[in-house]
Every structure is written in C-alpha cells, then in structure tokens.
Write an enzyme that holds these catalytic residues in place. Structure first.
Site, PDB file in Angstrom:
ATOM      1  N   LYS A 328      -1.301  38.878 -11.134  1.00 36.27           N
ATOM      2  CA  LYS A 328      -2.703  39.294 -11.154  1.00 36.27           C
ATOM      3  C   LYS A 328      -3.646  38.124 -11.403  1.00 36.27           C
ATOM      4  O   LYS A 328      -4.697  38.009 -10.781  1.00 36.27           O
ATOM      5  CB  LYS A 328      -2.903  40.378 -12.219  1.00 36.27           C
ATOM      6  CG  LYS A 328      -4.259  41.056 -12.155  1.00 36.27           C
ATOM      7  CD  LYS A 328      -4.430  41.788 -10.840  1.00 36.27           C
ATOM      8  CE  LYS A 328      -5.827  42.366 -10.677  1.00 36.27           C
ATOM      9  NZ  LYS A 328      -6.040  42.916  -9.339  1.00 36.27           N
ATOM     10  N   ILE A 329      -3.295  37.260 -12.342  1.00 36.33           N
ATOM     11  CA  ILE A 329      -4.149  36.092 -12.648  1.00 36.33           C
ATOM     12  C   ILE A 329      -3.424  34.837 -12.175  1.00 36.33           C
ATOM     13  O   ILE A 329      -2.278  34.588 -12.569  1.00 36.33           O
ATOM     14  CB  ILE A 329      -4.441  35.994 -14.153  1.00 36.33           C
ATOM     15  CG1 ILE A 329      -5.180  37.252 -14.624  1.00 36.33           C
ATOM     16  CG2 ILE A 329      -5.261  34.742 -14.443  1.00 36.33           C
ATOM     17  CD1 ILE A 329      -5.394  37.292 -16.121  1.00 36.33           C
TER      18      ILE A 329
END
Length: 333
Positions: A328-329
């Site tokens: 996600k990051i």
C-alpha cells in the site's frame, strides 16, 4: 477493492460539503502574486496531479509543472520557487520523497499545500495548508476512493486559484454520475471478457481524460498483471500506434467536448488496423452517464476503469485486492 469502490459517492458527497471551506483555506495561503504552480506526486497520486494540471492551468492561466522528485532528493538541483504554490499529494502522506520535495520547495520560496487522506501525516505537517480527503482507511492495494477524492481536491484548488471550466452547480451531478456507473457493472465484465488473456493493451484519452487513461492503465497493470499503457490520443499517433495490429485491445475514453472528434477519428483509424476497440463513452461498449461536463467526466470514467481492472483480475483468476509484489505504501526516497 469492490467495497471501497462502492464508497466513492459518499466520500465525494462528504468532500463537497467541505468544498467552500477548502477553497477558502487554500486562498488564505496563496502567494501574492501567484507566479506558478508545481505538483509533487508519484504513482496513482501523480495521475490525479495530471488532472490537476489541466484544471489548474485552465483556471488560472499560469504555468503548472510537475516536479521531478529525483532532481531534489538525489541530485540537489538548484531550486527557485518564489511566488509559486507547491501542491504535494500522497494518499498516505508518508512517502518520504514526497515530503522531502515539498519541504525543499518551501525552503526555496514556495507555499506548500498537502492533499492527503491522513491529516496527521508527515506530509500534512510539512505544509502551510492541508486538504484532508477523509476517505477512510483503504485496505485494498489499488487506490480507488482516495483517487477520486484527490480529483475533487484538485477541482477545489482550481476554484481557489481562478475560474475553472464548470459551474458550481455541476458538482451536484458528480456523486450521481459515480453512483450510476457503480450500479451498472455488467458492461465492464463483458469488456474484461473481450480483453481475455491478451498480454497487453492501450488505454487512450485526451484533454481532461488523459489522466484517466494513465490511471486506468495503472489499475489494469496493478490488478490484472496486463502490460497496459496509457496515452493521449495525440501521442498515440506519434509512433506508438505502430504496435496496434489485428485484435490488439484498445480502451478508448471519450465524452462530448472539444476532444470528442479526435477520439472518434482515432477509433475509426484503429478499427481499420483491426484493433479490438472498447469505448468507455456515452453509447459505448462500456457506457458513461451524460450528467457532468467534460472537465468533471474523469470521476465516472475513473470508476469505469476501476470496474474494468477488477473484472479483468477476476476473469484471470487473480486477487484484485492484493496484487503480487505490491504494497500500500511505497517508501521511495
């Protein structure tokens, strides 16, 4: 991914309730005089920033540029931003290089605005003003509700810096158009079946839909592991069209407006080359509602791209929520 896609009308409606306050907060920090705008982003956020470039430049008539983050984080290139607005957007607000580039731009004269889903993030802390998306936690790796929220944020920024190419009342139709697209998922399923196991495809749009072509291609790469490339219809003609042969899939994004005739002509040309063209357009194979003007059409078009990516992943037996090798990051520096 599917459940977060479904949240988009509510997220947009909540943002629209704060629209006037966001516009005023940005106006309060604008440099005087405003000399230009620089946009700082990566990945899906950068595609939202491409849309931002179009609406901001249309609204204020000043240069709007995309920062090259590596010039700041790796090469320490000279920076002169007196009188410039620096707009950094990151869904998490925790990508180190985006924070670093915004800080450096401000150190060299810019006024910083952060667009992020987390108002307590390092990016928000670094900026003079924050546009908090408040889209809620996004669990799927592919960004959906935060992406369309970012589009709205850039639309509000355009209103803060000038006169954008829409009427204030046009915003009322945006959540409606998004909901209409969400309520009609079957065309995307059929389009995914038409793409099938093709190893690659092209997504094409122009003008305000150029950003949508880039984002749809990214979603297809992320979720369905297909080598998808987004192009402006003008750029596609300048060489890349040579790769399009018999049965090569092309997703064409178009809505009525100044770019409509260009896309119509291109679709005809691609048909002559034997391409398998799937139109995301009013009356197309993947239809669009005709309730928003062209500059706001990227909202329902984004949903159509999300639906197509999700459907193609499922068609290929993949998990659209957790693409292999992605997180996600992405902590770039």
């Amino acid at each position: 991914m599917a459940s977060e896609m479904a949240e988009q009308p509510a997220v947009l409606e909540a943002l629209l309730e704060r629209r006037a306050a966001i516009v005023e907060a940005v106006r309060d920090v604008l440099p005087e005089p405003l000399r230009g705008i620089v946009l700082i982003a990566r990945g899906s956020s950068d595609h939202a920033a491409v849309y931002g470039r179009y609406v901001l430049e249309a609204a204020c008539g000043l240069p709007v540029a995309h920062a090259a983050p590596s010039l700041h984080t790796l090469y320490a290139a000279p920076a002169h931003y007196d009188g410039w607005l620096a707009v950094a957007t990151s869904q998490s607000g925790r990508t180190p290089e985006i924070v670093a580039v915004l800080e450096r731009a401000q150190e060299h004269g810019a006024t910083g605005v952060a667009i992020t889903n987390d108002p307590a993030s390092p990016l928000a802390a670094a900026a003079a003003a924050v546009v908090a998306l408040d889209a809620g936690v996004e669990r799927a790796v592919p960004a959906t509700k935060t992406f369309t929220a970012q589009l709205a944020a850039f639309g509000f920024l355009a209103e803060a810096v000038g006169s954008p190419p829409w009427q204030t009342t046009d915003w009322d139709a945006v959540p409606v158009a998004v909901q209409q697209a969400l309520d009609d998922a079957e065309p995307a399923v059929s389009a995914a079946a038409a793409i099938g196991d093709a190893p690659g495809l092209v997504v094409v749009g122009r003008g305000y839909l150029y950003a949508s072509a880039l984002e749809t291609a990214l979603k297809l790469k992320e979720t369905a592991s297909v080598l998808a490339q987004g192009y402006s219809s003008a750029d596609l003609r300048h060489g890349p069209i040579a790769v399009i042969e018999q049965d090569f899939p092309v997703v064409a994004l178009a809505v009525p407006g100044p770019a409509w005739n260009d896309l119509t002509e291109l679709v005809a040309l691609l048909g002559e080359r034997g391409a398998r063209v799937l139109r995301v357009a009013p009356g197309g194979e993947v239809p669009l509602p005709e309730v928003v003007p062209e500059p706001l059409a990227p909202f329902p078009v984004a949903v159509r791209g999300q639906q197509l990516a999700h459907a193609l992943a499922v068609h290929r037996g993949l998990d659209p929520d957790r693409p292999e090798g992605l997180r996600k990051i992405t902590p770039t520096h």
